[in-house]
Design an enzyme around this catalytic site. Structure first.
Site, PDB file in Angstrom:
ATOM      1  N   MET A   1      -4.129   8.815   6.325  1.00 33.69           N
ATOM      2  CA  MET A   1      -4.791   9.154   7.582  1.00 33.69           C
ATOM      3  C   MET A   1      -4.385   8.136   8.657  1.00 33.69           C
ATOM      4  SD  MET A   1      -8.356  10.934   6.673  1.00 33.69           S
ATOM      5  CE  MET A   1      -9.372   9.485   6.509  1.00 33.69           C
TER       6      MET A   1
ATOM      7  N   HIS B   1      -2.364  -0.112   6.473  1.00 33.23           N
ATOM      8  CA  HIS B   1      -2.515  -1.513   6.068  1.00 33.23           C
ATOM      9  C   HIS B   1      -1.684  -1.724   4.807  1.00 33.23           C
ATOM     10  CE1 HIS B   1      -5.205   0.169   3.109  1.00 33.23           C
ATOM     11  NE2 HIS B   1      -5.983   0.667   4.061  1.00 33.23           N
TER      12      HIS B   1
ATOM     13  N   HIS C   1      -1.755   0.940   2.009  1.00 33.99           N
ATOM     14  CA  HIS C   1      -0.869   2.101   2.205  1.00 33.99           C
ATOM     15  C   HIS C   1       0.582   1.709   1.938  1.00 33.99           C
ATOM     16  CE1 HIS C   1      -4.145   3.149   5.247  1.00 33.99           C
ATOM     17  NE2 HIS C   1      -4.127   4.213   4.469  1.00 33.99           N
TER      18      HIS C   1
ATOM     19  N   GLN D   1      -6.086   3.395  -5.916  1.00 31.67           N
ATOM     20  CA  GLN D   1      -7.245   3.312  -6.818  1.00 31.67           C
ATOM     21  C   GLN D   1      -8.537   2.998  -6.048  1.00 31.67           C
ATOM     22  OE1 GLN D   1      -7.816   4.111  -9.845  1.00 31.67           O
ATOM     23  NE2 GLN D   1      -9.798   3.097 -10.148  1.00 31.67           N
TER      24      GLN D   1
ATOM     25  N   GLN E   1     -11.436  10.109  -5.694  1.00 29.87           N
ATOM     26  CA  GLN E   1     -10.404  10.983  -5.111  1.00 29.87           C
ATOM     27  C   GLN E   1      -9.262  11.193  -6.112  1.00 29.87           C
ATOM     28  OE1 GLN E   1      -9.075  11.002  -0.832  1.00 29.87           O
ATOM     29  NE2 GLN E   1      -7.466   9.697  -1.598  1.00 29.87           N
TER      30      GLN E   1
ATOM     31  N   VAL F   1      -5.367  -3.038  -3.154  1.00 30.93           N
ATOM     32  CA  VAL F   1      -4.823  -4.241  -2.521  1.00 30.93           C
ATOM     33  C   VAL F   1      -5.973  -4.926  -1.788  1.00 30.93           C
ATOM     34  CG1 VAL F   1      -3.152  -5.154  -0.852  1.00 30.93           C
ATOM     35  CG2 VAL F   1      -2.547  -3.199  -2.295  1.00 30.93           C
TER      36      VAL F   1
ATOM     37  N   SER G   1      -8.812   0.949   6.281  1.00 29.12           N
ATOM     38  CA  SER G   1      -8.667   1.088   7.738  1.00 29.12           C
ATOM     39  C   SER G   1      -9.998   0.822   8.418  1.00 29.12           C
ATOM     40  CB  SER G   1      -8.185   2.495   8.091  1.00 29.12           C
ATOM     41  OG  SER G   1      -6.988   2.768   7.405  1.00 29.12           O
TER      42      SER G   1
HETATM   43  O1  PAF Z   1      -7.070   8.844   1.079  1.00 28.00           O
HETATM   44  C1  PAF Z   1      -6.878   9.308   2.217  1.00 28.00           C
HETATM   45  O2  PAF Z   1      -6.429   8.618   3.143  1.00 28.00           O
HETATM   46  C2  PAF Z   1      -7.201  10.778   2.486  1.00 28.00           C
HETATM   47  O3  PAF Z   1      -8.330  11.169   1.780  1.00 28.00           O
HETATM   48  C3  PAF Z   1      -6.014  11.708   2.199  1.00 28.00           C
HETATM   49  C4  PAF Z   1      -5.638  11.694   0.734  1.00 28.00           C
HETATM   50  C5  PAF Z   1      -4.822  11.301   3.057  1.00 28.00           C
HETATM   51  C6  PAF Z   1      -6.399  13.147   2.571  1.00 28.00           C
HETATM   52  O4  PAF Z   1      -6.723  13.266   3.903  1.00 28.00           O
END
Ligand code: PAF
Length: 260
Positions: free
Chosen positions: A9, A13, A16, A127, A132, A155, A165
């Protein structure tokens, strides 16, 4: 010629970027998506204020050697009259799913749409969002996506705060207070390693630490089965310790796996 997908999204950081680096090592092409997915936010949540910085994200991704960045707009993902959803049942009933009704329906729908568009060989998730990962693994299995879900470790900042974020919302006092989540998890993990195997006992240890922090307001604390996400009781050999805590107005989540 494997293709790796890193859905994000944005407002990237090091968490990601660790996914991007892993994808870069494991694939010949890496695609990153940036989309602040409106359907995974509740009506009282921070959709409009969610931090965004596309120019900075693009610069970071270019430096990491990403081949393609896809930034769809809302209309591209949710056409007028949109009414088709992907939902996963049981494992969305607990933890985040319980606190954030509709959240996982938004996540699974958007991720399915990204999978359909990109058709990657592997997709990368952190993780940090433990539930999710469980939900998306279930979706991939149930819908026969020929996609491997790759999970990278959390991390953390030097003081243990999990990168997110949303950490940008914290003022200096809150930023300091936010370290309480990892302190609680680490202390419970140490107790588990020292022989305390009682699920409720481990939760009590975490609760006490969270309640010692004035700026922290505990939303839930859990010791759950790491596959079904059902709450555990009694003696446990392995599990997922997780929590959601408000630090001021900012809602933070964190987790640790025990016994693995
Ligand atoms: O983990 C995230 O940033 C969001 O849930 C994702 C997997 C990009 C879906 O919008």
């Amino acid at each position: 010629m494997p293709v790796g997908l890193v859905p994000t999204m944005g407002f990237l950081h090091d968490g990601h970027l660790s996914l991007v680096d892993l994808a870069r090592r494991q694939n010949s092409s890496v695609i990153t998506t940036i989309f602040v997915n409106p359907t995974q936010f509740g009506p009282q949540e921070d959709l409009e204020g969610y931090p965004r910085d596309i120019p900075r994200d693009l610069e970071l991704l270019e430096k990491r050697g990403v081949d393609l960045v896809w930034i769809p707009d809302r209309e591209e993902m949710y056409s007028k009259g949109f009414q088709t959803w992907v939902t996963v049942d049981d494992v969305t009933r607990f933890l985040e799913g319980k606190m954030r009704p509709g959240h996982f329906r938004g996540v699974t729908t958007i991720v399915a749409k990204l999978f359909n568009a990109v058709m990657p060989d592997k997709a990368y998730f952190g993780q940090k969002d433990a539930q999710q990962v469980v939900v998306l693994r279930r979706m991939v299995m149930d819908l026969n996506y020929p996609i491997e879900i790759v999970v990278a470790p959390i991390v953390r900042e030097e003081d243990g705060l999990a990168m997110s974020s949303r950490n940008v919302y914290l003022n200096p006092a809150e930023r300091q207070a936010a370290t309480v989540l990892f302190r609680a998890l680490k202390t419970a993990d140490q107790a588990f390693k020292a022989g305390n195997r009682d699920a409720d006992g481990l939760k009590r240890i975490m609760e006490e630490i969270i309640s010692s922090e004035e700026l922290a307001n505990l939303q839930y604390i859990s010791c759950a089965d790491m596959d079904s996400l059902e709450e555990l009781s009694g003696q446990v050999n392995r599990g997922l310790l997780s929590m959601a805590v408000f630090i001021g107005k900012t809602r933070l989540i964190d987790n640790i796996l025990i016994g693995i």
